[in-house]
Design a protein around this motif. Structure first.
Motif, PDB file in Angstrom:
ATOM      1  N   LEU A 104      47.498  18.277   8.672  1.00  0.00           N
ATOM      2  CA  LEU A 104      47.645  19.111   7.482  1.00  0.00           C
ATOM      3  C   LEU A 104      49.098  19.080   7.056  1.00  0.00           C
ATOM      4  O   LEU A 104      49.987  19.411   7.836  1.00  0.00           O
ATOM      5  CB  LEU A 104      47.217  20.560   7.750  1.00  0.00           C
ATOM      6  CG  LEU A 104      47.323  21.499   6.537  1.00  0.00           C
ATOM      7  CD1 LEU A 104      46.327  21.097   5.437  1.00  0.00           C
ATOM      8  CD2 LEU A 104      47.089  22.942   6.959  1.00  0.00           C
ATOM      9  N   GLY A 105      49.318  18.644   5.836  1.00  0.00           N
ATOM     10  CA  GLY A 105      50.665  18.634   5.293  1.00  0.00           C
ATOM     11  C   GLY A 105      51.066  20.023   4.839  1.00  0.00           C
ATOM     12  O   GLY A 105      50.253  20.758   4.281  1.00  0.00           O
ATOM     13  N   ILE A 106      52.290  20.377   5.090  1.00  0.00           N
ATOM     14  CA  ILE A 106      52.888  21.599   4.553  1.00  0.00           C
ATOM     15  C   ILE A 106      53.906  21.089   3.537  1.00  0.00           C
ATOM     16  O   ILE A 106      54.961  20.589   3.902  1.00  0.00           O
ATOM     17  CB  ILE A 106      53.567  22.444   5.657  1.00  0.00           C
ATOM     18  CG1 ILE A 106      52.592  22.751   6.797  1.00  0.00           C
ATOM     19  CG2 ILE A 106      54.155  23.719   5.053  1.00  0.00           C
ATOM     20  CD1 ILE A 106      51.382  23.586   6.413  1.00  0.00           C
ATOM     21  N   ALA A 107      53.537  21.187   2.265  1.00  0.00           N
ATOM     22  CA  ALA A 107      54.317  20.538   1.216  1.00  0.00           C
ATOM     23  C   ALA A 107      54.872  21.562   0.238  1.00  0.00           C
ATOM     24  O   ALA A 107      54.306  22.639   0.068  1.00  0.00           O
ATOM     25  CB  ALA A 107      53.445  19.527   0.472  1.00  0.00           C
ATOM     26  N   GLY A 108      55.942  21.204  -0.408  1.00  0.00           N
ATOM     27  CA  GLY A 108      56.547  22.057  -1.416  1.00  0.00           C
ATOM     28  C   GLY A 108      57.947  21.577  -1.711  1.00  0.00           C
ATOM     29  O   GLY A 108      58.478  20.699  -1.024  1.00  0.00           O
ATOM     30  N   TRP A 109      58.530  22.175  -2.720  1.00  0.00           N
ATOM     31  CA  TRP A 109      59.885  21.811  -3.117  1.00  0.00           C
ATOM     32  C   TRP A 109      60.892  22.443  -2.165  1.00  0.00           C
ATOM     33  O   TRP A 109      60.591  23.423  -1.481  1.00  0.00           O
ATOM     34  CB  TRP A 109      60.150  22.236  -4.558  1.00  0.00           C
ATOM     35  CG  TRP A 109      59.224  21.566  -5.515  1.00  0.00           C
ATOM     36  CD1 TRP A 109      58.117  22.116  -6.116  1.00  0.00           C
ATOM     37  CD2 TRP A 109      59.267  20.211  -5.959  1.00  0.00           C
ATOM     38  NE1 TRP A 109      57.492  21.182  -6.899  1.00  0.00           N
ATOM     39  CE2 TRP A 109      58.179  20.002  -6.826  1.00  0.00           C
ATOM     40  CE3 TRP A 109      60.129  19.146  -5.711  1.00  0.00           C
ATOM     41  CZ2 TRP A 109      57.924  18.789  -7.446  1.00  0.00           C
ATOM     42  CZ3 TRP A 109      59.881  17.927  -6.326  1.00  0.00           C
ATOM     43  CH2 TRP A 109      58.794  17.758  -7.179  1.00  0.00           C
ATOM     44  N   SER A 110      62.090  21.909  -2.150  1.00  0.00           N
ATOM     45  CA  SER A 110      63.160  22.427  -1.309  1.00  0.00           C
ATOM     46  C   SER A 110      63.392  23.908  -1.612  1.00  0.00           C
ATOM     47  O   SER A 110      63.427  24.310  -2.773  1.00  0.00           O
ATOM     48  CB  SER A 110      64.440  21.627  -1.581  1.00  0.00           C
ATOM     49  OG  SER A 110      65.493  22.121  -0.796  1.00  0.00           O
ATOM     50  N   GLY A 111      63.512  24.707  -0.570  1.00  0.00           N
ATOM     51  CA  GLY A 111      63.769  26.135  -0.724  1.00  0.00           C
ATOM     52  C   GLY A 111      62.518  26.988  -0.842  1.00  0.00           C
ATOM     53  O   GLY A 111      62.608  28.213  -0.921  1.00  0.00           O
ATOM     54  N   ALA A 112      61.339  26.365  -0.822  1.00  0.00           N
ATOM     55  CA  ALA A 112      60.090  27.123  -0.973  1.00  0.00           C
ATOM     56  C   ALA A 112      59.724  27.904   0.288  1.00  0.00           C
ATOM     57  O   ALA A 112      58.964  28.870   0.218  1.00  0.00           O
ATOM     58  CB  ALA A 112      58.942  26.196  -1.366  1.00  0.00           C
ATOM     59  N   GLY A 113      60.230  27.480   1.439  1.00  0.00           N
ATOM     60  CA  GLY A 113      59.928  28.189   2.678  1.00  0.00           C
ATOM     61  C   GLY A 113      58.968  27.452   3.592  1.00  0.00           C
ATOM     62  O   GLY A 113      58.282  28.076   4.399  1.00  0.00           O
ATOM     63  N   LYS A 114      58.924  26.128   3.507  1.00  0.00           N
ATOM     64  CA  LYS A 114      58.018  25.345   4.343  1.00  0.00           C
ATOM     65  C   LYS A 114      58.307  25.558   5.829  1.00  0.00           C
ATOM     66  O   LYS A 114      57.400  25.852   6.602  1.00  0.00           O
ATOM     67  CB  LYS A 114      58.125  23.855   3.996  1.00  0.00           C
ATOM     68  CG  LYS A 114      57.740  23.514   2.576  1.00  0.00           C
ATOM     69  CD  LYS A 114      57.899  22.039   2.276  1.00  0.00           C
ATOM     70  CE  LYS A 114      59.299  21.509   2.412  1.00  0.00           C
ATOM     71  NZ  LYS A 114      60.267  21.993   1.430  1.00  0.00           N
ATOM     72  N   THR A 115      59.562  25.395   6.218  1.00  0.00           N
ATOM     73  CA  THR A 115      59.918  25.537   7.632  1.00  0.00           C
ATOM     74  C   THR A 115      59.658  26.956   8.117  1.00  0.00           C
ATOM     75  O   THR A 115      59.130  27.157   9.220  1.00  0.00           O
ATOM     76  CB  THR A 115      61.394  25.150   7.857  1.00  0.00           C
ATOM     77  OG1 THR A 115      61.578  23.794   7.458  1.00  0.00           O
ATOM     78  CG2 THR A 115      61.796  25.313   9.313  1.00  0.00           C
ATOM     79  N   HIS A 116      59.999  27.931   7.309  1.00  0.00           N
ATOM     80  CA  HIS A 116      59.756  29.325   7.677  1.00  0.00           C
ATOM     81  C   HIS A 116      58.267  29.564   7.933  1.00  0.00           C
ATOM     82  O   HIS A 116      57.885  30.234   8.897  1.00  0.00           O
ATOM     83  CB  HIS A 116      60.287  30.256   6.582  1.00  0.00           C
ATOM     84  CG  HIS A 116      60.190  31.702   6.912  1.00  0.00           C
ATOM     85  ND1 HIS A 116      60.914  32.280   7.930  1.00  0.00           N
ATOM     86  CD2 HIS A 116      59.437  32.694   6.376  1.00  0.00           C
ATOM     87  CE1 HIS A 116      60.604  33.569   8.006  1.00  0.00           C
ATOM     88  NE2 HIS A 116      59.711  33.832   7.077  1.00  0.00           N
ATOM     89  N   LEU A 117      57.412  28.995   7.079  1.00  0.00           N
ATOM     90  CA  LEU A 117      55.972  29.137   7.271  1.00  0.00           C
ATOM     91  C   LEU A 117      55.520  28.420   8.540  1.00  0.00           C
ATOM     92  O   LEU A 117      54.746  28.969   9.329  1.00  0.00           O
ATOM     93  CB  LEU A 117      55.208  28.608   6.056  1.00  0.00           C
ATOM     94  CG  LEU A 117      53.687  28.631   6.191  1.00  0.00           C
ATOM     95  CD1 LEU A 117      53.168  30.048   6.451  1.00  0.00           C
ATOM     96  CD2 LEU A 117      53.046  28.039   4.951  1.00  0.00           C
TER      97      LEU A 117
END
Length: 170
Positions: free
Chosen positions: A4-17
Motif C-alpha cells: 500500500l502506497g502512502i502518497a501525497g505532496w511534500s509536507g502533507a504528513g506522510k511520514t507522520h501517518l
C-alpha cells in the motif's frame, strides 16, 4: 505480500501517518515493513566508521551485522536507480509493505492530503488512489474515494486492514 502506497505532496504528513500506523497495525497482528523513497542524496552510515570506510574505498555492498540488527548498504556507483518492484523483492516476506513516496507508481495508494497546503489531489489523476486521509474532508468529497479523517489512526488502520484482508480491523 500486500503493498500500500502512502502518497501525497511534500509536507502533507506522510511520514507522520506512517509512524502512527505502524504500531497500530502491529498491535492488530500484522507484520509490517516500510519502503521509503528519498528524492535527495542520503546516508545511513557514519563517516569514520569501518563500514563507511569500506564504502568510500569502493565496495559495492557493505553488510553490517550485530546481535541486534543487520543492515545492507548498496552503492549504485552510477547504475540506474532500482525499480519499486526490484526493491520490494529485496524485502523479507511480511503481511504488508507501506511504501512512502513513489507516488507515480501503479500500486494501490492511500493519499495523504492536507487542505492548507493548496496542493492538488493526486486522486484526480490517479485511479490507484483508493482512499484519501485528509484534514479537510469537505474539500475532497468530490474525488469519489473513501475519505478518512487524517487524525483518526484507528479508522485509517481499519481501512488498511480491510485492504490487506487480514480481518485485523476493529
Amino acid at each position: 505480500m500486500k503493498v500500500l502506497g502512502i502518497a501525497g505532496w511534500s509536507g502533507a504528513g506522510k511520514t507522520h501517518l506512517v509512524v502512527r500506523l505502524i504500531p497500530e497495525l502491529v498491535a492488530r497482528g500484522l507484520r509490517v515493513s516500510t519502503l521509503k523513497h528519498a528524492h535527495h542524496r542520503f546516508d545511513v552510515d557514519t563517516p569514520g566508521k569501518d563500514s563507511h570506510r569500506h564504502r568510500e574505498a569502493g565496495a559495492t555492498e557493505v553488510l553490517v551485522a550485530s546481535g541486534t540488527r543487520w543492515a545492507l548498504m548498496h552503492e549504485l556507483r552510477g547504475a540506474e536507480e532500482p525499480s519499486l518492484q526490484a526493491l520490494l523483492a529485496k524485502l523479507s516476506s511480511v503481511d504488508l509493505v507501506l511504501v512512502e513516496g513513489f507516488k507515480r507508481e501503479a500500486i494501490p495508494k492511500l493519499e495523504v492530503h492536507r487542505g492548507g497546503l493548496g496542493s492538488p489531489l493526486l486522486a484526480n489523476d490517479d485511479p490507484d488512489v483508493l482512499a484519501i486521509a485528509t484534514d479537510w474532508p469537505a474539500q475532497v468529497a468530490h474525488a469519489g474515494r473513501i475519505i478518512l479523517p487524517l487524525d483518526d489512526t484507528a479508522a485509517i488502520a481499519d481501512f488498511v486492514c480491510a485492504h490487506v484482508g487480514s480481518g485485523a480491523g476493529a
